[in-house]
Enzyme design. Structure first.
Site, short mmCIF file in Angstrom:
data_model
loop_
_atom_site.label_atom_id
_atom_site.label_comp_id
_atom_site.label_asym_id
_atom_site.label_seq_id
_atom_site.Cartn_x
_atom_site.Cartn_y
_atom_site.Cartn_z
CD GLN A 19 -3.00 -1.14 2.21
OE1 GLN A 19 -2.58 -1.79 3.18
NE2 GLN A 19 -3.96 -0.57 2.09
CG HIS A 109 -0.88 -6.34 5.16
ND1 HIS A 109 -0.77 -5.50 6.22
CD2 HIS A 109 -1.94 -6.08 4.51
CE1 HIS A 109 -2.02 -4.89 6.41
NE2 HIS A 109 -2.55 -5.04 5.28
CG ASN A 153 -3.22 -7.35 8.06
OD1 ASN A 153 -3.71 -6.91 9.17
ND2 ASN A 153 -4.01 -7.24 6.85
CD GLU A 154 -7.88 -6.96 8.19
OE1 GLU A 154 -8.19 -6.94 7.46
OE2 GLU A 154 -8.04 -5.98 9.06
#
Ligand code: FCB
Length: 412
Positions: A19, A109, A153-154
Site C-alpha cells: 500500500q 499482508h 494480517n487478516e
C-alpha cells in the site's frame, strides 16, 4: 476528566508494503483498482522511509506496525534472503528504534512472491514450508532489531476477498472450500512461525508474536428477516468463528503470545445487500436508514468494546488493537470516530481486557487495494497529483498527537 491509558501503552500507526512502498513485484503489481490506478509507485515509501519516520516522530507515536515484503527478499523456496533488500529494512528498523518508535513487523499482508502465486498460492500445501523457511531466516536476521512480530494480517480478509467475493487476486468467487483451505494453511504456518519466533527471542527484550484478526460484526438490518439473519450468521460463522478457531489452535494452547485485533465497525444486511458505501449505497441513503458510515463501513464504536471482551475471553491472550481507522474527507467526522472508538477501548480496558497498544490505520493516505487511492485513511495527506508525493499533516494528526503524548483522551 481525561481518560488515562495504562503505563507503557503503545500508540502507533500502521501501514503495509504493497500500500505504501511502491516498486514491488507481487500479485498487486499489475492489478488495476476501481479508480483505474495501480500500486506501482504508491507513496514511494521504499525510497522515503527515512522521511516518513521523521513524520512519525513529529506525530509523537511510540510504535509503528509495518510489513516486510516477502517478495523482495526471496526469489525461490528455501533461497537466501536478498542482502541489499534486507539491509534496507534493517536501516529502517534501526532508524525507528533510534527514534524511540518500537517496530511491530508484519510478515504477511495480503501478498506473496510471484513464485508462490504461480504455484497456486496458499491452496498449495507447499506455501506453508516456504513461508516458515522465509520467517525462520528473517527472524534470525532481525532478532537484534525487532521484538514484536505479527505473523499474518487478516487471513479472513485475504481468503474471503480472494476466494469468496473475488475482489483480491486471485479473484475467485464462491470458493468456500478454497477459503477454508487457505485459512487452515495460514493457521498452521502461524503456529509454526510463533514457535520459531519464541525460540529465537530478541536481544531487545521479551519477544512477542501473534496474528491480526479483522473483527467485523455481521448483522441483519432487520432481525426478523430470516434470510438476512441467516446470511449474517453465515458470514459471522465462516469469517469470524472459523478463522479464530483455526488460529487459536483448537483444544491445544496456541504458541502466540498475543492476539492482534483490527476493528473498523460492522456490516448490516438488507435483503442480502450489505449496507455500506462500497456496495453502491450513497451516504445519504444510508443515513436515511440510520446507518452511519465512513467511506467503507458502518461505524459501530460500541461494538469495539464487546468485540474486545469476547476476544479476550476466548483467547485469554493480551491484545493489541493493530488497526482502527476511518476514511473520509470530513476531518470532524474522523475526530469523532477516533474519540468514540478510543472511549470504547478505554471502557474495555477498565472492564479488565488486557490491551497493550493501539495502531491508527494509517500513517499515510495510500493504495487501498481494490479501491485504489480513493479512500483516505491517512493521518498525513499525500498529494498523489504531484510527482513529489508531498506529505502534509491533516487536522486529525494533531488530535492523535495529543493522545499519544498525553496517553489519554478527553471525553468525546
Ligand atoms: C484492513 C487492512 C488494511 C487496510 C484497512 C483499511 O482490513 O488490513 O490493509 O486495507 O483495512
Amino acid at each position: 476528566m481525561p481518560l488515562k491509558f495504562p503505563e507503557q501503552f503503545l500508540w502507533g500507526t500502521a501501514t503495509s508494503p504493497t500500500q505504501i512502498e511502491g516498486h514491488i513485484n507481487n500479485e498487486w503489481t499489475d492489478f488495476v483498482a476501481r479508480d483505474g490506478r495501480t500500486c506501482r509507485v504508491a507513496c514511494d515509501n521504499y525510497h522515503r522511509y527515512a522521511e516518513d519516520i521523521e513524520w512519525m516522530s513529529r506525530l509523537g507515536v511510540n510504535s509503528y506496525r509495518m510489513g516486510i515484503e516477502w517478495s523482495r527478499l526471496q526469489s525461490e523456496a528455501g533461497g537466501p534472503l536478498h542482502e541489499a533488500e534486507l539491509a534496507r529494512y534493517v536501516d529502517q528498523l534501526d532508524r525507528l528504534n533510534a527514534a524511540g518508535i518500537v517496530p511491530m513487523v508484519v510478515l504477511h499482508h495480503f501478498s506473496n512472491p510471484p513464485w508462490i502465486n504461480a504455484a497456486g498460492g496458499w491452496t498449495n500445501p507447499a506455501a506453508v514450508p516456504a513461508f516458515v523457511d522465509f520467517a525462520t531466516r528473517l527472524v534470525a536476521a532481525l532478532r537484534g532489531h525487532v521484538r514484536l512480530w505479527n505473523t499474518f494480517n487478516e487471513p479472513d480478509t485475504y481468503a474471503s476477498c480472494g476466494y469468496l467475493i473475488g475482489e483480491f487476486p486471485p479473484m475467485r468467487k464462491g470458493r468456500l472450500h478454497s477459503f477454508r483451505t487457505v485459512v487452515g494453511r495460514m493457521a498452521e504456518a502461524h503456529e509454526r512461525v510463533c514457535r520459531i519466533i519464541r525460540e529465537a527471542g530478541s536481544t531487545l527484550g521479551k519477544v512477542e508474536a501473534g496474528f491480526s484478526k479483522n473483527w467485523t460484526w455481521f448483522q441483519p438490518f432487520n432481525r426478523f428477516l430470516p434470510w438476512d439473519a441467516l446470511f449474517a450468521a453465515f458470514c459471522h460463522w465462516q469469517i469470524n468463528r472459523f478463522v479464530l478457531k483455526s488460529f487459536l489452535g483448537g483444544e491445544t494452547k496456541t504458541a502466540a503470545t498475543f492476539l492482534g485485533v483490527n476493528y473498523y465497525g460492522r456490516v448490516r444486511f438488507k435483503n442480502l445487500n450489505p449496507l455500506v458505501p462500497t456496495f453502491g449505497f450513497s451516504h445519504q441513503e444510508l443515513a436515511g436508514l440510520g446507518v452511519e458510515c465512513d467511506d467503507m463501513l458502518e461505524r459501530h464504536p460500541a461494538g469495539l468494546e464487546s468485540a474486545l471482551k469476547e476476544l479476550h475471553e476466548q483467547s485469554r491472550l493480551p491484545i493489541y488493537l493493530t488497526e482502527h481507522g476511518c476514511s473520509s474527507d470530513d476531518e470532524a467526522f474522523r475526530e469523532r470516530d477516533l474519540k468514540e472508538n478510543l472511549a470504547a477501548l478505554h471502557r474495555a480496558i477498565a472492564g479488565g481486557v488486557d490491551v497493550r497498544g493501539f495502531y491508527y490505520w494509517s500513517l499515510l493516505d495510500n493504495f487501498e487495494w481494490q479501491f485504489g487511492y480513493s479512500k483516505k485513511f491517512g493521518l498525513l495527506e499525500v498529494d498523489f497529483s504531484d510527482a513529489r508525493l508531498l506529505r502534509k499533516m491533516k487536522p486529525l494528526a494533531q488530535i492523535y498527537r495529543q493522545v499519544c503524548l498525553e496517553n489519554s483522551i478527553g471525553h468525546p
